[in-house]
Design an enzyme around this catalytic site. Sequence first.
Site, mmCIF file in Angstrom:
data_model
loop_
_atom_site.group_PDB
_atom_site.id
_atom_site.type_symbol
_atom_site.label_atom_id
_atom_site.label_comp_id
_atom_site.label_asym_id
_atom_site.label_seq_id
_atom_site.Cartn_x
_atom_site.Cartn_y
_atom_site.Cartn_z
ATOM 1 C CB CYS A 108 -6.075 51.105 17.125
ATOM 2 S SG CYS A 108 -6.007 52.729 16.461
ATOM 3 C CB CYS A 111 -5.477 56.548 17.979
ATOM 4 S SG CYS A 111 -6.441 55.882 16.181
ATOM 5 C CB SER A 112 -7.517 53.909 21.563
ATOM 6 O OG SER A 112 -8.147 55.191 21.224
ATOM 7 C CB CYS A 113 -9.583 52.496 15.959
ATOM 8 S SG CYS A 113 -9.024 54.116 15.386
#
Lengths: 208, 225
Positions: A108, A111-113
């Site tokens: 991701c 962000c950090s999905c």
Amino acid sequence: MPHDLPDHPHAHLPPDPALRVKALETILTAKGLVDPAALEEIIDTYQNRIGPQNGARVVARAWRDPAFKAALLADADPVLAELGYYGRQGEHMVVVENTPQRHNMIVCTLCSCYPWPLLGIPPGWYKSDAYRARAVREPRKVLAEFGVALPPETAVRVWDSTAEVRYLVLPMRPKGTEGLDEAALAALVSRDSMIGTALPAAPGQAQP
Amino acid sequence: MTRVHDMGGRFGDGPVRPEAADAPVFAQDWHGRALAVTLACGALGQWNIDVSRHARERLSPGDYSRFSYYEKWIAALADLLVETGVLSEADLQGKGTAELHALAGRALQAQDVAAALARGGPAARDGGPAPRFSPGQAVRTRRPAENVLMPGGHTRLPRYAAGACGQILRLHGSHVLPDSNAHGLGEAPEPLYAVRFAASQLWAHPEHPDDEVVLDLWQSYLEPL
């Protein structure tokens, strides 16, 4: 919704991060906005109950059961719901299969999905600037940093999780695992192999 | 143009440093607290996930780069709590009151945590425009990769994929449009597609001629080729 402020209110909190969280939690608790017991429950859920063992079970079953695997690849949500793997950050799941021709890898960049119900909370490296910046541009160099070298006939497909769809890699079943049951197979499936930055362990090998 | 979080393809970050498979889920105790406080505040219902993502992206570039992961979460949470009027700046300065808040009745209780996490926040919606593209179709992404509804607003089209030509891989259904939902402009659901791009479309020096990157992109980010 306002969006750029001249001064960010967060600057009023103490600079030390642990104290910062504590200060905010104390303010919120005093006003009845946060229940400390609920915080403990959330932490316990992700620390002890939801983690990569869930995804490993799905992968092991897909290796053993062709009908399950076909259903999983065609439409993962109902299949995962039946196993109890659904909810926050896993509302819309897609499972992508590695083959000798194609290796899949998940990132991701914005962000950090990450698929929480199947893999838990993402590891630090997944959330790092280096991984987010480089996985899309030079996945093979990143893989090398994980000790993975792919043959030239294998193409890399990197999935940048830019929406609310979450991806899980179904790695290739290692050779020499024909007689193993689901639990023994699941033990070969590391978290990173379901993100696409590792390959499953061979039988008798420690998980990377 | 863009914001500091939009780092896909950026040079200069150095090696990825994998940690051991048995590393703790939360490296520090406060990491877990930061996650839990953020989730609990989300349950107050004063914002949605797109507002919350945008709050992290709006941290100043200096703060965003300097802060560790959960420091970003806590800073963005504090900003959101003040912006939505849940807390005041005086509260954050420790000069507020400790009276029961008007939203206290909505506070997430321990016995409701499991149900709240299981419910999650599905983004698929019925309705919205009909799909304009079908699998295999060639498309080009918007350029520049900017929110067209709100200057400097939230968008999920990364800069590295702006103006790139790709092919529709699959239709995910109709999903809430973050560019609208992050700014109180409604959910405005649209068809969402997985779109594949040859690495050579995105990078001057792709590692391998057959490598690809797939992104999930909303219909309004795309035009037919």
